[in-house]
Design a protein around this motif. Structure first.
Motif, PDB file in Angstrom:
ATOM      1  N   ARG B 336      48.674  34.052  21.956  1.00 62.05           N
ATOM      2  CA  ARG B 336      49.988  34.270  22.567  1.00 62.05           C
ATOM      3  C   ARG B 336      50.750  34.489  20.944  1.00 62.05           C
ATOM      4  NH1 ARG B 336      50.307  30.423  26.653  1.00 62.05           N
ATOM      5  NH2 ARG B 336      51.263  29.103  25.057  1.00 62.05           N
ATOM      6  N   GLU B 337      50.612  33.697  20.093  1.00 60.00           N
ATOM      7  CA  GLU B 337      51.379  33.563  18.788  1.00 60.00           C
ATOM      8  C   GLU B 337      50.992  35.173  18.190  1.00 60.00           C
ATOM      9  OE1 GLU B 337      50.287  30.695  16.164  1.00 60.00           O
ATOM     10  OE2 GLU B 337      50.814  29.227  17.801  1.00 60.00           O
ATOM     11  N   LYS B 338      50.129  35.738  18.441  1.00 63.32           N
ATOM     12  CA  LYS B 338      49.798  36.999  17.852  1.00 63.32           C
ATOM     13  C   LYS B 338      50.555  37.974  18.561  1.00 63.32           C
ATOM     14  CE  LYS B 338      45.094  36.119  16.096  1.00 63.32           C
ATOM     15  NZ  LYS B 338      43.803  36.786  16.007  1.00 63.32           N
ATOM     16  N   GLY B 339      51.019  37.835  19.723  1.00 69.08           N
ATOM     17  CA  GLY B 339      51.827  38.779  20.504  1.00 69.08           C
ATOM     18  C   GLY B 339      50.857  39.404  21.471  1.00 69.08           C
ATOM     19  N   ILE B 340      49.923  38.599  21.830  1.00 72.05           N
ATOM     20  CA  ILE B 340      49.102  39.245  22.953  1.00 72.05           C
ATOM     21  C   ILE B 340      49.620  38.945  24.321  1.00 72.05           C
ATOM     22  CG2 ILE B 340      46.528  39.118  23.816  1.00 72.05           C
ATOM     23  CD1 ILE B 340      45.896  38.820  20.969  1.00 72.05           C
ATOM     24  N   VAL B 341      49.738  39.741  25.052  1.00 73.95           N
ATOM     25  CA  VAL B 341      50.006  39.472  26.497  1.00 73.95           C
ATOM     26  C   VAL B 341      49.074  39.853  27.440  1.00 73.95           C
ATOM     27  CG1 VAL B 341      51.704  40.250  28.450  1.00 73.95           C
ATOM     28  CG2 VAL B 341      52.423  40.549  25.938  1.00 73.95           C
ATOM     29  N   LEU B 342      48.940  38.658  28.587  1.00 75.65           N
ATOM     30  CA  LEU B 342      47.815  38.644  29.574  1.00 75.65           C
ATOM     31  C   LEU B 342      48.561  39.306  30.603  1.00 75.65           C
ATOM     32  CD1 LEU B 342      44.978  37.983  30.523  1.00 75.65           C
ATOM     33  CD2 LEU B 342      46.427  35.723  31.417  1.00 75.65           C
ATOM     34  N   GLU B 343      47.837  40.589  31.229  1.00 69.11           N
ATOM     35  CA  GLU B 343      48.056  41.111  32.579  1.00 69.11           C
ATOM     36  C   GLU B 343      46.931  41.085  33.504  1.00 69.11           C
ATOM     37  OE1 GLU B 343      50.458  43.032  32.981  1.00 69.11           O
ATOM     38  OE2 GLU B 343      51.206  43.642  30.963  1.00 69.11           O
ATOM     39  N   ILE B 344      47.518  40.473  34.799  1.00 75.05           N
ATOM     40  CA  ILE B 344      46.355  40.067  35.837  1.00 75.05           C
ATOM     41  C   ILE B 344      46.607  40.924  36.849  1.00 75.05           C
ATOM     42  CG2 ILE B 344      45.293  38.384  37.237  1.00 75.05           C
ATOM     43  CD1 ILE B 344      46.086  36.401  35.316  1.00 75.05           C
ATOM     44  N   TYR B 345      45.725  41.770  37.477  1.00 73.97           N
ATOM     45  CA  TYR B 345      46.212  42.524  38.684  1.00 73.97           C
ATOM     46  C   TYR B 345      44.959  42.664  39.603  1.00 73.97           C
ATOM     47  CZ  TYR B 345      43.909  46.210  35.924  1.00 73.97           C
ATOM     48  OH  TYR B 345      43.344  46.914  35.269  1.00 73.97           O
ATOM     49  N   GLU B 346      45.305  42.753  40.916  1.00 73.84           N
ATOM     50  CA  GLU B 346      44.403  43.078  41.810  1.00 73.84           C
ATOM     51  C   GLU B 346      43.418  44.466  41.530  1.00 73.84           C
ATOM     52  OE1 GLU B 346      46.299  41.807  45.046  1.00 73.84           O
ATOM     53  OE2 GLU B 346      45.814  39.964  44.941  1.00 73.84           O
ATOM     54  N   ASP B 347      42.338  44.345  42.216  1.00 72.41           N
ATOM     55  CA  ASP B 347      41.647  45.589  42.032  1.00 72.41           C
ATOM     56  C   ASP B 347      40.990  45.917  43.258  1.00 72.41           C
ATOM     57  OD1 ASP B 347      40.482  47.506  40.519  1.00 72.41           O
ATOM     58  OD2 ASP B 347      38.811  46.540  39.732  1.00 72.41           O
ATOM     59  N   PRO B 348      41.206  47.088  43.937  1.00 74.64           N
ATOM     60  CA  PRO B 348      40.716  47.311  45.307  1.00 74.64           C
ATOM     61  C   PRO B 348      39.327  47.360  45.308  1.00 74.64           C
ATOM     62  CG  PRO B 348      41.642  49.394  44.369  1.00 74.64           C
ATOM     63  CD  PRO B 348      41.935  48.396  43.547  1.00 74.64           C
ATOM     64  N   ALA B 349      38.334  46.620  45.300  1.00 76.95           N
ATOM     65  CA  ALA B 349      37.081  46.404  45.150  1.00 76.95           C
ATOM     66  C   ALA B 349      36.452  45.369  45.962  1.00 76.95           C
ATOM     67  CB  ALA B 349      36.700  46.467  43.598  1.00 76.95           C
ATOM     68  N   THR B 350      35.377  45.706  46.428  1.00 81.32           N
ATOM     69  CA  THR B 350      34.610  44.803  47.093  1.00 81.32           C
ATOM     70  C   THR B 350      33.210  44.866  46.700  1.00 81.32           C
ATOM     71  OG1 THR B 350      36.099  45.074  49.173  1.00 81.32           O
ATOM     72  CG2 THR B 350      33.847  44.115  49.374  1.00 81.32           C
ATOM     73  N   PHE B 351      32.663  43.592  46.792  1.00 79.73           N
ATOM     74  CA  PHE B 351      31.224  43.757  46.296  1.00 79.73           C
ATOM     75  C   PHE B 351      30.091  43.063  47.136  1.00 79.73           C
ATOM     76  CE2 PHE B 351      33.654  44.391  42.536  1.00 79.73           C
ATOM     77  CZ  PHE B 351      32.895  45.313  41.873  1.00 79.73           C
ATOM     78  N   TRP B 352      29.261  43.573  47.464  1.00 77.78           N
ATOM     79  CA  TRP B 352      28.359  42.877  48.449  1.00 77.78           C
ATOM     80  C   TRP B 352      26.809  42.771  48.001  1.00 77.78           C
ATOM     81  CZ3 TRP B 352      31.026  47.272  49.303  1.00 77.78           C
ATOM     82  CH2 TRP B 352      30.150  48.545  49.423  1.00 77.78           C
ATOM     83  N   TYR B 353      25.824  42.393  48.837  1.00 75.65           N
ATOM     84  CA  TYR B 353      24.507  42.436  48.582  1.00 75.65           C
ATOM     85  C   TYR B 353      24.047  43.022  49.954  1.00 75.65           C
ATOM     86  CZ  TYR B 353      24.449  40.150  44.005  1.00 75.65           C
ATOM     87  OH  TYR B 353      24.505  39.957  42.898  1.00 75.65           O
ATOM     88  N   GLY B 354      23.704  44.231  49.881  1.00 76.27           N
ATOM     89  CA  GLY B 354      23.463  45.066  51.273  1.00 76.27           C
ATOM     90  C   GLY B 354      22.034  44.573  51.849  1.00 76.27           C
ATOM     91  N   PHE B 355      22.092  44.736  53.190  1.00 78.25           N
ATOM     92  CA  PHE B 355      20.787  44.660  53.939  1.00 78.25           C
ATOM     93  C   PHE B 355      20.467  45.752  54.328  1.00 78.25           C
ATOM     94  CE2 PHE B 355      22.646  40.539  55.337  1.00 78.25           C
ATOM     95  CZ  PHE B 355      22.024  39.798  54.217  1.00 78.25           C
ATOM     96  N   ASN B 356      19.229  46.376  54.250  1.00 78.93           N
ATOM     97  CA  ASN B 356      18.630  47.571  54.882  1.00 78.93           C
ATOM     98  C   ASN B 356      18.565  47.293  56.268  1.00 78.93           C
ATOM     99  OD1 ASN B 356      17.302  50.034  55.749  1.00 78.93           O
ATOM    100  ND2 ASN B 356      15.538  49.742  54.264  1.00 78.93           N
ATOM    101  N   MET B 357      19.463  47.957  57.127  1.00 86.69           N
ATOM    102  CA  MET B 357      19.204  47.384  58.668  1.00 86.69           C
ATOM    103  C   MET B 357      18.323  47.808  59.305  1.00 86.69           C
ATOM    104  SD  MET B 357      21.650  45.362  58.988  1.00 86.69           S
ATOM    105  CE  MET B 357      22.236  45.188  60.853  1.00 86.69           C
ATOM    106  N   GLU B 358      17.638  48.918  58.800  1.00 83.51           N
ATOM    107  CA  GLU B 358      16.367  49.641  59.440  1.00 83.51           C
ATOM    108  C   GLU B 358      15.179  48.731  59.242  1.00 83.51           C
ATOM    109  OE1 GLU B 358      16.040  53.852  58.562  1.00 83.51           O
ATOM    110  OE2 GLU B 358      18.129  54.284  59.328  1.00 83.51           O
ATOM    111  N   GLU B 359      15.194  47.992  58.144  1.00 84.36           N
ATOM    112  CA  GLU B 359      13.998  47.216  57.981  1.00 84.36           C
ATOM    113  C   GLU B 359      14.092  45.938  58.751  1.00 84.36           C
ATOM    114  OE1 GLU B 359      11.826  44.160  56.308  1.00 84.36           O
ATOM    115  OE2 GLU B 359      14.216  43.865  56.308  1.00 84.36           O
TER     116      GLU B 359
END
Lengths: 326, 604, 304, 363
Positions: B336-359
């Motif tokens: 912070r002393e160096k003048g650094i600013v933290l930006e947090i924001y949401e990202d429209p992303a979803t992660f998953w471990y997929g199953f092969n439903m035909e298996e």
């Protein structure tokens, strides 16, 4: 001598053909059809077919007998192997899979930064190592000699990756002696190379000093050195005139054979210090399975190596009168 | 409409994107040029190489954001307004849509010129004005099969007569012989300034696609002049021109002097005024003269460069997180002393471990799929691998998209090892014996992939399921997924348009592999709902349909939903007008630099 | 004839000590080398212990917090899952040593017979073998290893599916026999004209017998020296291959630990890097020194 | 002829490190208490088996023992042949006290050395012309052309035909005998006062051997050069030398004129050595070994005892016992022995014998 070079030159294509067969087996036969990979994730069947055509996977491996019957005898060579062969010989390696850049220009672009890194690294290591080992040869058997050997072995035993990360963090970031990262062509960029070159020299020194020390010891114990001494010759001239010239033979073979590999750059150093050389290109090509690049690099370096071999033999002849080139 | 099917698996994505996507267009900072020269320079870093700058070929976020400095589409996102809103770019106004929703009429601005380049031989290098035909030409390049463009999916089956054009190119032997003047029924230049697009069926999201970088306009002269080397000589209409590109090292852009008249927005959302983001309102864009991007793939040097003040903006590599961010999600004192600013924001992303439903093992065994979901402690996962930079995913849709429901009713996407063990028993009954080892395909071989694989193995071990992890490079993993030969695999999806359809199409039966429905999920009711929502205009009813479809998916659980990502980003305070933007590219033109402050902070 | 030698005809009654015993006596005199030999033996014991499940079988257990620093209970701290880095380091011995061991074995298995055959028969056979190794040695080693590893990965051999690490064994072994082959060929050419070979020929020994019973035992010391130094190179190769994503999966090796630690280091979690570096350093140092001592003890040319 | 020796080695001891079975470093005296002297125009033969310390003694004269690992433990090497820019001829100086610079002025100039292995003692990468002129240019103020002339003369002196064309040849192009001649030519090019010849003929066949020895003899006569000849060839000794020193296990056992040594050997080892010589025309079942013949002569001079020969090269207390020294037990005959109790006053004697064969004296 001339006929010897000609004979060696004639042998060179045989080895180059060998290299081509190996790369062909590895990258075309064992690896198999990579068109689907090239076409990417949402590719339709026709896109894959298009790639297959472009990459030549639609052709038979060795002999195109079908085409021969349709288009005449010469079309028998319209096969994967002969295209692989032709492309390599004409240095036409196509375009990279991911970046779509021309492989030949990627190689040409990468060679300069790589050599800017590896040549000083190599020369630095060579000169330092030869100097140290000459000195060590004089004090052989002493405590100093033993401690240098132990230091060399210690140096050789450190994993390079750990060394680079430590060096970058400590010397470039903590002490701010060098820039952390970057590249500029020409002299302006020299400052970026200092730390990576030093790290490379440091890492290579252990093995080299050990190697050259053995060479020097072999020579300094030779009878002709004693003869020279018995003549009343002084030490610097014995080292320089008698020892070094004889030691040149193993040195030359190591040096000349190392030169082609300078083109390979330095995989780890380039990546960590942001030098856009061939080592960097390689790491990336490996990660992306870009066989166009890997294949081209393999071939080019192999050919350079074969030429290096030839150069070594010629150098032998220049240095050592005992080698009769016939 | 499809989005980028993202990288091998979540962590890689996170690391790449936090560095790359933000990296390029958003990682910028300022530095006063040498001496008293008024040149404003911003410096950023990319965490992966730029592959090429031909919009037709671009398929990755890094290349898109870099190329977006040079190229313009018909539309763009408003820089400050939230929720995200499209505004005209090369187009003069939003399109006129016919009653049946099939015909879009778009008028172009009259003052958009290509950048000066030697390819414009007739005008002695002077860039010429953009006309409607340029867009048609640019899009036809994508359709041309001989160009093997990655982006054909954008248009596939959408525009009247376009698939026929593609079919025609298949028969042409040499790509140079393809006739770009061959008419396409759905793409008509009424006059130089009027473009008319006719769709095969209603597709409200087409406007978003016209802001998607691959649809940017390129000059035919340049393509023909440079041939395959066009990727290295991009000529566009954007705010910046490429002046130096050293692959694997550095990219430099400089202001395009002929850039059309465009001004910094004078209205924004809540908080923008207070944050000083309207200080430059009404100023001519771009504000900064020069953009320099360094390519730094290793985390350590990128982080060190940023902390030294050589970069104006930087993502936080996972492993520097502790150094940078305190447990309460604030910035540590010395930064912070160096003048650094933290930006947090949401990202429209979803992660998953997929199953092969035909298996059959997984596809026919709902309790097993439920058990595999229940055994995963998403909070621990987030903590270990993302430093809590995200939130557990319990359904398909990420935040920010209409239809997202934080309290989605999904009893099995929580951590409950007890219940999981029970479900395993049920699953064994259905399977008729002990569950054989399940093979997880990992599309990466690096350290984080290994650790993730190990973590999953341990998690499933606890509930009595054996997991075998098969590590390979991303292309091989892709191949396995596409050929339906992966049993379970890691996958993620990042929206690049703010619309839920973008996610729902991943669960549409006809999109099964090699399409984007990699789970090969098949549910007639869900398909019907998808078909309904995909042609609806945005409305509360549509949100309801989306939720119904999501419910179907959650009930069937064709994958283990793991997380939605949050992006953490650091910048120096001398970088002005910074606002996180998750869809837009080419944002460098809005940024500004407080050169004095920078001088004061780092003396450079 | 007037030349009578003052080299005395002393009756040498002392029993002929074997060459190997002599070498051992010379080796034993070097204290440092003996210590290093003990270290090597310790590593091997640890490796065997791990492979047979006696040691570090519990490496997967969490023993503390994620990334706990070194303490009395966990000498090298813990990793991301709270597993003991010390146990992982111990466990890693197995992978690294077995990679080096099997790759060395393979390269000896190919290089020695090929070299001996080329050197003994000369002619066309020699030409072909020389061409083969000239070709292979002109291809950069790392690229060849990578290509082999990629090509072999997932292939099936004798009904056994090759996983990543087996592919690495094979790739290293299949590419590294060249140097040894060249060395053995040269030695065999030298030995071929020695009297003992002529003698063996004279009493009608078969060629195979001459090569394998007579010539090869005479070059065994070179193989042993080569082995000790090659071993170190293989251990380091495992680190680079792990960096490139071709290492062991699902179990710890030193290369994998260093690769993991690459991301942890800047965060201040140095212990995993330290543990793996130390382990590699120890065995490399020991083997290098033992290798040197072996060469001094076995190779009469360099002996002073 | 002068009656002072041109060189005297006094009580020389040189040690080398030998790690023992426990691996600890221990120093071992390769030579110990070596006393020798050579007169101008005289040939002293040092005989003994390999490892007896012959070469170490000779190399010590020129300080050619590599230090480390070797070390000059004690002794003096008194040189009276003069040192350019330092001492006049006739003044004795201790060569062991010389630093490298001063030593270089002596090496190859006043004292030259011929080594045992002509194959390896020449530098393979230089022509023989280079190597001979190197020595000349180092010690004489001559031009390169003059040095070439000197080299040609030296080569023709050693009986090499067409010397001028040989100058351009490399060592590997010459036969073994030729190479040895080149070595000799190189040693003689600066006309040394003392020639140290370390088994100059071992590697050669018999006829060449004879030629070379004859050549050395001839040159010695012409140039009044002293020769210290190291050999284990008793035939060579019997025919060519003036005085003989027998060495074993780093010590001089016996020193006398060539005739005394052959006709009246006194030390058991010398006796054993001579008896193991096959005699032409006498049939034996097997050759006697040194041990077989190592007897103490019945007429060993009164007042001295000599230890029987032992094959142990490193016996406790040193070879011949801790009190053994060289004593002049008979006129002009020195033997390593101990005085008996009744002869306590006997003093060890430094061997000096200005004897020369007739052929030499006749010059």
């Amino acid at each position: 001598m001339f006929s010897y070079i000609v004979r060696r030159l004639l042998y060179t294509p045989l080895v180059v053909i060998g290299v081509l067969i190996v790369t062909f087996m590895l990258f075309r036969v064992v690896q198999g059809d990579v068109s689907a990979e090239y076409a990417g994730k949402n590719a339709s069947a026709e896109t894959i077919a298009e790639y297959r055509k472009e990459l030549g996977f639609d052709k038979p491996l060795f002999i195109n007998s079908e085409a021969a019957s349709e288009r005449g005898v010469l079309a028998v060579f319209d096969s994967q192997f002969f295209h692989h062969f032709k492309n390599a010989v004409t240095l036409d390696f196509g375009r990279a899979r991911v970046s779509k850049q021309k492989v030949s220009s990627l190689l040409a672009e990468g060679a300069v930064p790589s050599l800017t890194l590896t040549v000083p690294m190599f020369l630095g290591t060579l000169i330092t190592a030869v100097t140290i080992s000459l000195f060590i040869a004089l004090v052989r058997g002493s405590t100093l000699d033993t401690s240098v050997v132990v230091a060399c072995v210690c140096g050789m035993s450190l994993p390079f990756l750990a060394l680079i990360m430590f060096g970058q963090y400590f010397f470039a970031y903590k002490l701010e002696w060098f820039p952390v990262f970057g590249y500029e062509p020409g002299f302006a960029g020299a400052k970026y190379f200092v730390l990576p070159v030093l790290m490379g020299v440091f890492a290579g020194l252990g093995g080299d000093v050990r190697f050259y020390r053995t060479v020097m010891l072999d020579e300094i114990n030779a009878d002709y050195i004693r003869t020279a001494k018995a003549k009343g010759q002084n030490t610097p001239r014995i080292l320089y005139r008698h020892l070094l010239k004889n030691a040149m033979i193993p040195i030359i073979s190591k040096v000349v054979l190392a030169i082609p590999f300078l083109f390979l750059g330095s995989l780890l150093t380039e990546r960590f210090f942001g030098i856009p050389g061939l080592g960097y290109l390689m790491v990336e090509a490996i990660g992306q399975r870009d066989f166009q690049i890997i294949n081209a690099m393999t071939f080019v370096i192999s050919v350079l190596f074969v030429l290096g071999n030839l150069a070594t033999d010629v150098c032998y002849a220049l240095v050592d009168p005992r080698v009769t080139l016939n | 409409m499809r989005s980028r099917l993202m990288f091998a698996w979540p962590i890689a994505v996170l690391m790449l994107v936090s560095g790359s996507m933000l990296g390029c267009s958003e990682e910028s900072g300022g530095q006063n040029g040498s001496g008293g020269d008024a040149t404003l320079t911003t410096r950023g870093a990319l965490s992966s190489k730029v592959r090429g700058m031909d919009p037709m070929d671009i398929g990755d976020t890094t290349s898109s954001s870099v190329a977006s400095n040079i190229f313009d589409c018909l539309y763009q996102y408003h820089y400050l307004k939230r929720p995200y809103e499209l505004i005209p770019s090369v187009a003069e106004s939003m399109p006129t849509v016919s009653e049946d929703g099939l015909t879009y009429t778009i008028t172009l601005r009259d003052d958009v010129y290509f950048q000066d380049d030697e390819c414009f031989t007739e005008t002695e290098g002077k860039g010429r004005k953009v006309v409607a035909n340029d867009f048609i030409y640019s899009w036809k390049r994508i359709a041309n099969l001989k160009n093997v463009s990655k982006n054909w999916w954008i248009f596939d089956g959408r525009i009247k007569g376009f698939n026929e054009f593609r079919k025609y190119t298949e028969g042409v032997t040499d790509k140079k012989d393809v006739d770009y003047d061959r008419p396409v029924e759905g793409l008509v230049a009424v006059d130089d300034r009027t473009l008319q697009i006719t769709l095969t069926k209603p597709w409200p999201q087409v406007v978003y696609m016209m802001s998607h970088l691959p649809t940017a306009v390129v000059p035919r002269e340049a393509v023909e002049h440079y041939g395959d080397e066009f990727i290295n000589h991009p000529v566009g209409t954007g705010p910046y021109m490429l002046t130096d590109w050293r692959r694997g090292s550095k990219i430099v852009f400089e202001r395009n002097p002929n850039y059309r008249e465009e001004f910094y927005p004078s209205e924004g959302s809540e908080g923008d005024k207070e944050a000083g983001r309207l200080d430059d309102a009404g100023k001519r864009l771009p504000l900064i003269d020069r953009v320099e991007l360094l390519i730094i793939e290793e985390d350590q040097p990128r982080w060190l460069k940023f902390v030294q003040g050589d970069l104006d903006i930087g993502g936080i590599p996972k492993d520097n997180f502790d150094t940078a961010v305190t447990p309460s999600r604030g910035l540590t004192g010395d930064l912070r002393e160096k003048g650094i600013v933290l930006e947090i924001y949401e990202d429209p992303a979803t992660f998953w471990y997929g199953f092969n439903m035909e298996e059959p093992l997984l596809g026919n065994n709902l309790p097993l799929r439920q058990a595999l979901n229940l055994a995963i402690d998403r909070d621990e996962y987030l903590k270990l691998f993302l430093n809590d930079r995200g939130m557990p995913a319990r359904g398909v849709l990420p935040p920010m998209l209409a239809g997202y429901d934080p309290d989605v009713d999904s009893p099995f996407t929580v951590y409950d090892p007890e219940l999981a063990r029970k479900k395993v028993k049920e699953a064994e009954a259905i399977h008729g014996g002990p569950i054989p080892p399940i093979v997880l395909t990992m599309g990466s071989t690096d350290s984080v992939a290994r650790q993730t694989g190990q973590w999953f193995t341990r998690a499933y071990q606890q509930v009595g399921i054996t997991l075998e992890v098969d590590y390979m490079d991303w292309p091989s993993a892709q191949e396995k997924v596409k050929t339906k030969s992966a049993q379970m695999y890691a996958m993620g999806w990042v929206a690049d348009i703010p619309d839920a359809e973008n996610f729902m199409q991943l669960f549409y039966g006809p999109n099964a592999s090699p399409g984007t429905n990699n789970m090969n999920y098949q549910n007639d009711e869900a398909d019907a709902l998808y078909e309904k929502l995909s042609v609806m205009e945005e409305s509360p009813e549509r949100v309801e349909v989306i939720r119904q479809m999501q419910k179907k998916v959650i009930d069937d659980l064709p994958c283990v939903f793991t997380l939605h990502r949050k992006a953490y980003l650091l910048r120096y305070d001398w970088l002005r007008n910074y606002k996180p933007h998750v869809f837009g590219y080419g944002l460098a033109k809005y940024r500004n630099i407080d050169a004095e402050l920078r001088q004061q902070r780092v003396g450079r | 004839m007037t030349a009578i030698s003052a080299e005395p005809v002393v009756s040498t009654a002392s029993a002929g000590r074997s060459l190997w015993y002599d070498a051992w006596l010379r080796f034993r005199r070097k204290k440092l080398a003996m210590v290093m030999l003990v270290i090597v033996v310790l590593y091997v014991i640890v490796g065997i212990g791990v492979a047979s499940g006696w040691l570090a079988a519990d490496w997967q257990d969490s023993v503390g917090e994620s990334y706990a620093p070194p303490s009395w209970d966990t000498p090298f701290g813990t990793d991301i899952f709270g597993q003991s880095v010390f146990r992982k380091m111990i466990y890693g011995t197995k992978i690294s040593l077995s990679v080096a061991f099997f790759a060395s074995l393979l390269s000896i298995g190919i290089g020695v017979p090929l070299g001996a055959i080329a050197g003994y028969f000369r002619g066309y056979i020699d030409e072909i073998i020389v061409w083969l190794y000239s070709t292979l040695s002109s291809i950069p080693g790392l690229l060849l290893i990578l290509a082999f590893a990629y090509a072999l990965k997932g292939a099936t051999l004798f009904g056994y599916k090759l996983d990543g690490i087996t592919a690495v064994y094979l790739a290293l072994g299949l590419t590294s026999w060249v140097g040894l082959c060249r060395l053995i060929r040269g030695e065999v050419i030298k030995h071929k004209n020695r009297d003992y070979v002529t003698a063996a020929n004279a009493y009608g020994a078969s060629k195979a017998r001459i090569i394998f019973r007579h010539v090869i035992p005479n070059v065994t010391h070179l193989i042993l020296i080569d082995f000790s130094l090659r071993f170190v190179a293989f251990i380091h190769a495992e680190v680079i291959l792990s960096f490139l994503g071709l290492g062991a999966k699902g179990e710890p090796s030193w290369g994998v630990m260093i690769d993991d630690a690459r991301l942890e280091l800047s965060r201040g979690y140095w212990w995993q890097m330290a543990a793996a570096t130390l382990a590699i350093f120890g065995i490399s140092l020991a083997l290098n020194i033992v290798g040197d001592a072996l060469r001094d003890a076995l190779d009469p040319k360099i002996r002073e | 002829m002068s009656d002072t020796p041109i060189i005297e080695i006094e009580d020389l001891a040189v040690s080398f490190p030998v790690p023992d079975a426990a691996g600890r470093g221990r120093r071992f005296n390769a030579v110990q208490g070596v006393n020798l002297s050579v007169y101008p125009a005289q040939t002293l033969a040092v005989v003994g088996e390999s490892g007896s310390g012959k070469s170490v003694s000779a190399m010590s004269v020129l300080q050619l023992i590599p230090t480390p690992p070797g070390k000059y433990e004690s002794g003096k090497i008194v040189w009276r042949g003069g040192v350019p820019g330092h001492t006049q001829e006739g003044t004795g100086v201790d060569l062991l006290t010389f630093d490298d610079k001063r030593m270089r002025a002596v090496r190859g100039n006043q004292i030259a050395m011929i080594f045992q292995e002509p194959m390896t003692s020449l530098n393979p990468v230089y022509t023989i012309g280079d190597q001979i002129t190197e020595a000349v240019l180092l010690h004489q103020q001559v031009t390169r052309a003059e040095a070439n002339q000197i080299a040609i003369a030296a080569l023709s002196d050693v009986g090499i035909a067409a010397p001028a064309s040989r100058l351009k040849e490399y060592p590997h192009q010459l036969s073994g005998g030729m190479r040895q001649r080149v070595m000799i030519a190189m040693a003689l090019a600066c006309q040394p006062t003392l020639l140290l010849a370390d088994e100059p003929t071992t590697a050669l066949d018999v006829t060449i051997q004879a030629q070379i020895l004859e050549l050395l003899r001839k040159l010695q006569n012409e140039k009044q050069m002293a020769v210290l000849l190291i050999t284990h060839d008793l035939g060579v000794v019997a025919e060519n030398v003036d005085t003989v020193a027998v060495m074993y296990a780093g010590r001089v056992l016996e020193y006398a004129s060539v005739f005394d040594v052959f006709q009246n050997p006194m030390h058991p080892y010398t006796r054993g050595l001579l008896k193991s010589m096959p005699v032409l025309g006498r049939e034996v079942d097997r050759l006697p070994t040194v041990m077989d013949g190592a007897t103490i002569p019945e007429d060993f001079p009164a007042g001295f005892t000599v230890h029987p020969h032992t094959v142990d090269r490193n016996p406790p207390g040193g070879y011949g016992g801790p009190n053994s020294h060289l004593y002049e037990v008979a006129p002009n005959h020195w033997v390593l022995c101990e005085p008996t109790a009744e002869n306590k006053d006997a003093k060890p004697a430094h061997p000096r014998l200005a004897f020369r064969r007739d052929a030499v004296a006749a010059v």
